[in-house]
Scaffold this active site. Structure first.
Site, PDB file in Angstrom:
ATOM      1  N   ASP A 198       0.827  -1.198   0.000  1.00 58.69           N
ATOM      2  CA  ASP A 198       0.000   0.000   0.000  1.00 58.69           C
ATOM      3  C   ASP A 198       0.868   1.258   0.000  1.00 58.69           C
ATOM      4  O   ASP A 198       1.909   1.296   0.665  1.00 58.69           O
ATOM      5  CB  ASP A 198      -0.874  -0.041   1.264  1.00 58.69           C
ATOM      6  CG  ASP A 198      -1.925   1.038   1.276  1.00 58.69           C
ATOM      7  OD1 ASP A 198      -2.721   1.098   0.322  1.00 58.69           O
ATOM      8  OD2 ASP A 198      -1.955   1.831   2.241  1.00 58.69           O
ATOM      9  N   GLU A 260       1.800  -0.318  -4.865  1.00 60.22           N
ATOM     10  CA  GLU A 260       0.936   0.796  -5.266  1.00 60.22           C
ATOM     11  C   GLU A 260       1.807   2.043  -5.220  1.00 60.22           C
ATOM     12  O   GLU A 260       1.987   2.655  -4.179  1.00 60.22           O
ATOM     13  CB  GLU A 260      -0.240   0.934  -4.298  1.00 60.22           C
ATOM     14  CG  GLU A 260      -1.215   2.016  -4.738  1.00 60.22           C
ATOM     15  CD  GLU A 260      -2.032   2.611  -3.601  1.00 60.22           C
ATOM     16  OE1 GLU A 260      -3.109   3.155  -3.873  1.00 60.22           O
ATOM     17  OE2 GLU A 260      -1.596   2.569  -2.429  1.00 60.22           O
TER      18      GLU A 260
HETATM   19  C1  GLC Z   1      -4.155   3.185  -0.608  1.00 54.62           C
HETATM   20  C2  GLC Z   1      -5.386   2.322  -0.565  1.00 54.62           C
HETATM   21  C3  GLC Z   1      -6.528   3.174  -0.137  1.00 54.62           C
HETATM   22  C4  GLC Z   1      -6.235   3.699   1.254  1.00 54.62           C
HETATM   23  C5  GLC Z   1      -4.902   4.437   1.290  1.00 54.62           C
HETATM   24  C6  GLC Z   1      -4.429   4.671   2.684  1.00 54.62           C
HETATM   25  O1  GLC Z   1      -4.223   4.176  -1.561  1.00 54.62           O
HETATM   26  O2  GLC Z   1      -5.583   1.705  -1.800  1.00 54.62           O
HETATM   27  O3  GLC Z   1      -7.750   2.485  -0.152  1.00 54.62           O
HETATM   28  O4  GLC Z   1      -7.247   4.583   1.669  1.00 54.62           O
HETATM   29  O5  GLC Z   1      -3.892   3.695   0.655  1.00 54.62           O
HETATM   30  O6  GLC Z   1      -3.955   3.494   3.255  1.00 54.62           O
END
Ligand code: GLC
Length: 516
Positions: A198, A260
């Site tokens: 994440d 991500e």
């Molecule tokens: C990422 C996740 C999202 C979350 C954020 C904070 O972007 O995909 O859903 O709110 O991180 O952890």
């Protein structure tokens, strides 16, 4: 060859997938029961969103214990049962890991709040106030407001890139490195095959903690995260070092690290995947309005910028649903299928988001039922519409839950359910499955670098080894010259091959194989 070299993933937003006990929240036993749907669909790996104990302020992305399962989702044993069943069905298990921040309810943070001498104080990012008593610098949180909250007891501020209830972990602390290595080991010992990381670009901060420069031309005091140039708070070289050490940790274990990572422009992504992560997601299409020419050129540029490939997506639990963004209705579904035909042959790993195989559009959530912290602040950016429950079959609750779902939305139609679509060869489900079948049946013949073919604007056309993917994203019929004898393995719509000319109907993608 790594298991993900020619695999397709599927994102399960666990809360909304399948509820086994009637409390309205999807859970592991529910997911396990529905794994046959995923095996039949023809995907290879399941990515499960965070299921750890959590106060759910950000629906699981606020973790209070990295090595357990929230009772709302089940137990560790039920996680094991899910993983075992997935493996039995030949599906790999990828779990979401949230290393940038924990929940403010995590024992580490509760201990840190006890004072500057707490053994866990340094697990988080603390700074003294600015001389005027305000936040230490001008950094802003992605979810609104300053990236700093004052802890009155100690007189120091702690940093949070998201909600105040999501304090950032301090990756300058060796203890945090050690703790996360143990977390990865814990889950690998339970048999997981990969980690989705994440906000993977955000772990470390520039130790100068200098102000971020405002974005040129905004013409006002920076108020939102997007008003600043993120020079000092994200995308720091030390973050890549963390992934290099994780890469060493997973080496020889065939465990995927997919991040991500939001960095702009795309070429800045190189460093994350060189000897660090295996893959990062491509988000470049998500902010774009549907436009065949831009989509086709964006895909080509992205592929050229990262020849080993991307985690290709059309949507996620953070985006409005792809079919909605692509104009909705039957045309939206056709565009989405044509785009999959384009993505399915590119290097990397495509990931479907749950419900995309059903051609789902956004769920409709009335303003009084909005739960997402982003949606509460900025309704049009809200993430609830893509998070509404999966429709499985006609009947009460559409087979998602016997109770009231955690997120209340307008009922979907029976035609949107998996069971009805399974019986209709023209349904989005059947068409997605057929496309995945064609991808799999041509897998052994597809490989090597992407060789782009001449094609009209708005058409994605390339050859890899003995396989070609041609996707007409436009609303007109196109003809593409394909030197050599080909067979159409599968097309999502009208595809006619006359000699070496392929005629493709509007919004149609095709997979072709060289005639032996
Ligand atoms: C990422 C996740 C999202 C979350 C954020 C904070 O972007 O995909 O859903 O709110 O991180 O952890």
């Amino acid at each position: 060859m790594s298991w993900w070299a020619d695999a397709v993933g599927y994102e399960v937003y666990l809360r909304s997938f399948a509820d086994s006990d009637g409390d309205g929240v999807g859970d592991f036993p529910g997911l396990t029961k529905r794994l046959d749907h995923l095996a039949d669909l023809g995907i290879d790996a399941v990515w499960v969103t965070p299921f750890y104990p959590s106060p759910q302020r950000d629906f699981g992305y606020d973790v209070a214990d990295y090595c357990d399962v929230d009772p709302a989702f089940g137990t560790l044993e039920q996680f094991d049962e899910f993983a075992a069943r997935a493996h039995e069905l030949g599906l790999k298990v990828v779990i979401d890991i949230v290393p940038n921040h924990s929940s403010s309810e995590h024992p580490w943070f509760r201990s840190a709040l006890e004072g500057k001498d707490s053994p866990h104080r340094d697990h988080y990012v603390w700074r003294d106030p600015a001389p005027d008593g305000g936040p230490p610098n001008n950094w802003l949180a992605i979810f609104g407001g300053p990236a700093w909250t004052l802890d009155e007891a100690s007189g120091q501020y702690y940093m949070h890139l998201f909600l105040p209830e999501q304090p950032d972990l301090n990756w300058a602390s060796p203890a945090v490195h050690r703790a996360f290595e143990q977390v990865l080991e814990f889950w690998m010992a339970r048999g997981v095959d990969g980690f989705r990381i994440d906000v993977a670009h955000s772990l470390c901060e520039d130790r100068s903690f200098a102000d971020n420069p405002p974005k040129p031309g905004i013409g006002r005091e920076p108020e939102d995260f997007g008003d600043l140039l993120h020079v000092h708070d994200i995308d720091q070289p030390e973050t890549i070092e963390v992934y290099r050490s994780w890469r060493r940790l997973v080496a020889d274990r065939d465990v995927l690290l997919i991040g991500e990572v939001y960095v702009d422009p795309a070429p800045a992504m190189d460093k994350y995947v060189d000897d660090a992560l295996h893959l990062t997601f491509f988000f470049g299409l998500n902010p774009l309005e549907w436009d065949p020419v831009t989509f086709a050129s964006t895909l080509r540029e992205a592929t050229e910028s990262l020849p080993d490939g991307w985690g290709w997506i059309q949507g996620s639990h953070d985006e409005h649903r792809a079919v909605t963004r692509f104009g909705g209705g039957p045309e939206g579904v056709e565009r989405s299928l044509a785009l999959w035909a384009a993505l399915f042959g590119l290097p990397g790993m495509p990931f479907l988001f749950q419900g995309e195989e059903l051609g789902l559009e956004n769920g409709v959530v009335a303003p009084e039922h909005v739960l997402d912290p982003v949606g509460k602040r900025i309704p049009e950016d809200g993430r609830d519409p893509c998070r509404t429950p999966m429709p499985w079959e006609p009947g009460a609750g559409h087979g998602f839950s016997s109770g009231e779902p955690w997120l209340i939305s307008e009922t979907r139609t029976d035609n949107e359910t998996a069971s009805v679509q399974a019986g209709d060869p023209e349904s989005p489900l059947s068409r997605t499955r057929a496309l995945l079948d064609a991808r799999r049946s041509t897998a052994g013949r597809r490989g090597g670098p992407v060789d782009w073919l001449d094609a009209p604007e708005g058409v994605v056309a390339y050859r890899r080894g003995e396989v070609a993917h041609v996707a007409n994203l436009t609303d007109g019929v196109v003809t593409v010259a394909l030197p050599g004898p080909w067979d159409v393995a599968h097309a999502t719509g009208e595809a006619v091959l006359v000699g070496d000319r392929l005629e493709l109907g509007a919004r149609t993608g095709a997979i072709l194989g060289v005639v032996a």
